[in-house]
Design an enzyme around this catalytic site. Structure first.
Site, PDB file in Angstrom:
ATOM      1  N   TYR A  73       0.662  -1.134  -0.190  1.00  0.00           N
ATOM      2  CA  TYR A  73       0.358   0.094   0.162  1.00  0.00           C
ATOM      3  C   TYR A  73       0.988   1.591   0.139  1.00  0.00           C
ATOM      4  CZ  TYR A  73      -3.857   3.004   0.716  1.00  0.00           C
ATOM      5  OH  TYR A  73      -4.802   3.882   0.223  1.00  0.00           O
ATOM      6  N   PHE A 125      -5.497  22.255 -24.616  1.00  0.00           N
ATOM      7  CA  PHE A 125      -5.977  20.813 -24.486  1.00  0.00           C
ATOM      8  C   PHE A 125      -7.251  20.765 -23.332  1.00  0.00           C
ATOM      9  CE2 PHE A 125      -6.222  16.560 -23.481  1.00  0.00           C
ATOM     10  CZ  PHE A 125      -6.217  16.089 -25.011  1.00  0.00           C
ATOM     11  N   THR A 126      -8.297  19.791 -24.699  1.00  0.00           N
ATOM     12  CA  THR A 126      -9.522  20.017 -23.195  1.00  0.00           C
ATOM     13  C   THR A 126      -9.601  19.344 -21.834  1.00  0.00           C
ATOM     14  OG1 THR A 126      -9.472  17.194 -24.196  1.00  0.00           O
ATOM     15  CG2 THR A 126     -10.469  18.706 -25.477  1.00  0.00           C
ATOM     16  N   ASP A 216       3.106  20.730 -19.800  1.00  0.00           N
ATOM     17  CA  ASP A 216       2.566  19.577 -20.252  1.00  0.00           C
ATOM     18  C   ASP A 216       3.590  18.682 -21.193  1.00  0.00           C
ATOM     19  OD1 ASP A 216       0.533  17.368 -21.779  1.00  0.00           O
ATOM     20  OD2 ASP A 216      -1.140  18.557 -21.948  1.00  0.00           O
ATOM     21  N   LYS A 259       0.321   8.032 -23.124  1.00  0.00           N
ATOM     22  CA  LYS A 259       0.901   8.935 -24.634  1.00  0.00           C
ATOM     23  C   LYS A 259       2.780   8.769 -24.780  1.00  0.00           C
ATOM     24  CE  LYS A 259      -2.392  11.122 -24.522  1.00  0.00           C
ATOM     25  NZ  LYS A 259      -3.521  11.331 -22.702  1.00  0.00           N
ATOM     26  N   ARG A 383     -11.723  17.013 -34.105  1.00  0.00           N
ATOM     27  CA  ARG A 383     -11.278  17.700 -33.482  1.00  0.00           C
ATOM     28  C   ARG A 383     -11.432  19.269 -34.193  1.00  0.00           C
ATOM     29  NH1 ARG A 383      -9.222  16.040 -27.868  1.00  0.00           N
ATOM     30  NH2 ARG A 383     -10.975  16.339 -28.298  1.00  0.00           N
ATOM     31  N   PHE A 449     -17.599  16.376 -25.973  1.00  0.00           N
ATOM     32  CA  PHE A 449     -17.082  15.515 -26.958  1.00  0.00           C
ATOM     33  C   PHE A 449     -17.209  14.178 -26.755  1.00  0.00           C
ATOM     34  CE2 PHE A 449     -13.207  14.496 -25.565  1.00  0.00           C
ATOM     35  CZ  PHE A 449     -12.622  15.489 -25.152  1.00  0.00           C
TER      36      PHE A 449
HETATM   37  N1  PM9 Z   1      -5.238  12.976 -25.082  1.00  0.00           N
HETATM   38  C1  PM9 Z   1      -6.002  12.212 -26.951  1.00  0.00           C
HETATM   39  O1  PM9 Z   1      -6.530  11.023 -27.479  1.00  0.00           O
HETATM   40  C2  PM9 Z   1      -6.952  11.768 -24.305  1.00  0.00           C
HETATM   41  C3  PM9 Z   1      -8.201  12.368 -24.403  1.00  0.00           C
HETATM   42  S1  PM9 Z   1      -8.915  13.245 -25.349  1.00  0.00           S
HETATM   43  C4  PM9 Z   1      -9.461  12.461 -26.166  1.00  0.00           C
HETATM   44  O2  PM9 Z   1      -5.122  13.107 -27.459  1.00  0.00           O
HETATM   45  C5  PM9 Z   1      -2.129  16.231 -23.364  1.00  0.00           C
HETATM   46  C6  PM9 Z   1      -1.901  17.275 -24.273  1.00  0.00           C
HETATM   47  C7  PM9 Z   1      -2.815  15.237 -24.019  1.00  0.00           C
HETATM   48  C8  PM9 Z   1      -3.790  14.406 -23.167  1.00  0.00           C
HETATM   49  C9  PM9 Z   1      -5.393  13.777 -23.663  1.00  0.00           C
HETATM   50  C10 PM9 Z   1      -4.706  15.126 -21.405  1.00  0.00           C
HETATM   51  C11 PM9 Z   1      -4.680  14.368 -21.002  1.00  0.00           C
HETATM   52  C12 PM9 Z   1      -3.490  16.855 -21.107  1.00  0.00           C
HETATM   53  N2  PM9 Z   1      -2.204  16.734 -22.233  1.00  0.00           N
HETATM   54  O3  PM9 Z   1      -5.675  11.734 -21.388  1.00  0.00           O
HETATM   55  O4  PM9 Z   1      -5.969  12.095 -19.369  1.00  0.00           O
HETATM   56  O5  PM9 Z   1      -3.108  15.000 -25.345  1.00  0.00           O
HETATM   57  O6  PM9 Z   1      -4.318  10.862 -19.713  1.00  0.00           O
HETATM   58  O7  PM9 Z   1      -4.129  12.720 -20.563  1.00  0.00           O
HETATM   59  C13 PM9 Z   1      -5.715  12.013 -25.307  1.00  0.00           C
HETATM   60  P1  PM9 Z   1      -5.626  11.409 -19.707  1.00  0.00           P
END
Ligand code: PM9
Length: 458
Positions: A73, A125-126, A216, A259, A383, A449
């Site tokens: 843990y 970014f979203t 980021d 990623k 997008r 989206f």
């Molecule tokens: N990016 C992408 O497909 C997955 C979610 S949105 C459809 O591009 C950036 C630059 C990203 C990102 C996720 C996140 C969030 C932060 N910054 O999905 O929570 O491209 O791990 O990361 C997606 P998490």
């Protein structure tokens, strides 16, 4: 056509069969999914280019690491492996694991933003902007104008416009700027890099004023590859050296490990400041878990630490970026309008030029993604106006870029798959006049989206 390209720098040890569907089945599936590719089932997709997030094929070394998961843990061995990898490769002092990138964005936004603050960023970014705004910040776009022009060939379209930063500081004062959110390989600009020169200049401008830079870091290795290719002074530097230098111009980072860390789940918040770290450890227990696991199993932290080392291998990243470029070049040769230069993680179709007969309020990119799925079983992602959402007054943002993203998962598909995708897009381009716009019939209040539903306009 014969073409020379770099063959995969890996062998295939495990295979996953993919589904073959008929056009009739796909027409039925997209209707059931409300013409939103997020709502399709994966088994309904032939080539799944929805995202490069969490869709990576892990290596045998990472899978071996999964068996060394220390599921204690607190104080797991694998946390120290991850912490060591972040310190070694990225140079940040403190690491707080999170379940994925937005977990880190939540922590950072809560800790660092006061209501009424400003968070400048090189394009929104979203999820990142959603967390910033939820905590009362005003997002300000400081990316260079070329980033909003899909045809501009600027080699570093992710760069920050320093004059926009200066103007904001003059207008609101440095103390009202919570931090600068600096994305490397800017996703919504088309996977476009930031130059090292620009990072240095931004640091020189903001450090004397006490303004922090929080990266980021999500696609940092792709950015490093572009720096090596396009910035003469870095041609002989290793990817590892470039990544380390990039982060030396910042104070911390949010990371979606899904990623460039080559894992299916995971992320972290990293920083140098001791006080900020203490605040993050206070908050992480509320949302994620102990500061030594933050919502992740020990095995997941181990896979992420190992993935980080694999990701800075020159041949890995060269193959990745060149595979994306191959797809883009095939489309370009056929006259299909795409965002230029071709980005690091995806090829972006320019829906405005692909479907000039559809008004932005009738969601051309969404319609294009839905039709591409029906055409070839290829799943992509909108997008554009849907992803951009609404402002605080409830009005739709109207982004200049109205795009469909063909996102290439890491180490998953071959060049033959890229050819299938290219052929499907080119075929659809020939029939583009028959594509109709959409009407939104269900709109969720945030990050619409993901789950919005549509029907075709007649
Ligand atoms: N990016 C992408 O497909 C997955 C979610 S949105 C459809 O591009 C950036 C630059 C990203 C990102 C996720 C996140 C969030 C932060 N910054 O999905 O929570 O491209 O791990 O990361 C997606 P998490």
């Amino acid at each position: 056509m014969t073409r020379k390209y770099m063959a995969e720098p890996f062998k295939i040890k495990v295979v996953e069969p993919i589904a073959m569907t008929t056009r009739e089945q796909r027409e039925e599936a997209i209707k059931r999914a409300g013409y939103n590719t997020f709502l399709l089932r994966s088994k309904e997709c032939y080539i799944d280019l929805l995202t490069d997030s969490g869709t990576t094929a892990m290596s045998d070394n990472q899978w071996a690491g999964m068996m060394l998961g220390d599921e204690a843990y607190a104080g797991s061995v694998n946390f120290y492996q991850l912490e060591g990898a972040v310190q070694d490769l990225y140079g940040f002092k403190h690491v707080v694991p999170t379940h994925q990138g937005r977990g880190a964005e939540n922590l950072l936004s809560q800790i660092a933003i006061k209501p009424g603050d400003y968070v400048p960023g090189n394009m929104y970014f979203t999820t990142t902007r959603a967390h910033q705004e939820l905590n009362g910040a005003n997002f300000v776009d400081i990316i260079i104008d070329e980033a909003h022009d899909s045809a501009s060939e600027h080699p570093f379209k992710g760069n920050v416009d320093l004059n926009k930063v200066k103007a904001l500081i003059e207008k609101v004062g440095a103390e009202k700027i919570a931090y600068i959110c600096l994305a490397v390989t800017v996703n919504l600009a088309g996977g476009q890099p930031v130059s090292m020169q620009n990072m240095k200049e931004l640091r020189a401008l903001t450090q004397p004023l006490g303004i922090k830079i929080m990266f980021d870091a999500t696609r940092c290795v792709e950015n490093a590859f572009f720096i090596k290719e396009r910035e003469a002074a870095y041609a002989d530097k290793s990817i590892r050296e470039i990544v380390k230098e990039m982060f030396s111009y910042g104070d911390g980072a949010t990371m979606s490990g899904k990623k460039d860390c080559l894992v299916n789940i995971g992320g972290f918040l990293a920083m140098n400041d001791d006080m900020l770290y203490q605040k993050a450890t206070q908050l992480v227990v509320l949302y994620e878990g102990m500061p030594s696991y933050g919502g992740l199993a020990g095995r997941d932290m181990e896979a992420m630490a190992r993935g980080m080392y694999e990701s800075v291998d020159y041949y890995y990243i060269k193959h990745r970026v060149e595979q994306v470029r191959y797809l883009g070049e095939r489309l370009e040769e056929a006259g299909v309008p795409i965002v230029k230069p071709i980005g690091g993680h995806a090829v972006f179709l320019d829906a405005r030029r692909f479907l000039p007969h559809i008004d932005q309020d009738q969601f051309p990119a969404q319609a294009l993604a839905a039709n591409l799925y029906v055409e070839g079983g290829v799943r992509s992602m909108e997008r554009g106006i849907i992803s951009a959402g609404r402002d605080k007054q409830g009005n739709n943002y109207h982004p200049k870029l109205e795009l469909v993203r063909l996102t290439i998962p890491r180490r998953v598909y071959t060049y033959a798959h890229m050819d299938v995708v290219a052929d499907s897009v080119i075929e659809l381009y020939k029939q583009r006049d028959s594509i109709k716009g959409l009407e939104m019939i269900y709109e969720p209040p945030v990050l619409r989206f993901f789950t919005a539903r549509f029907q075709p306009l007649v």
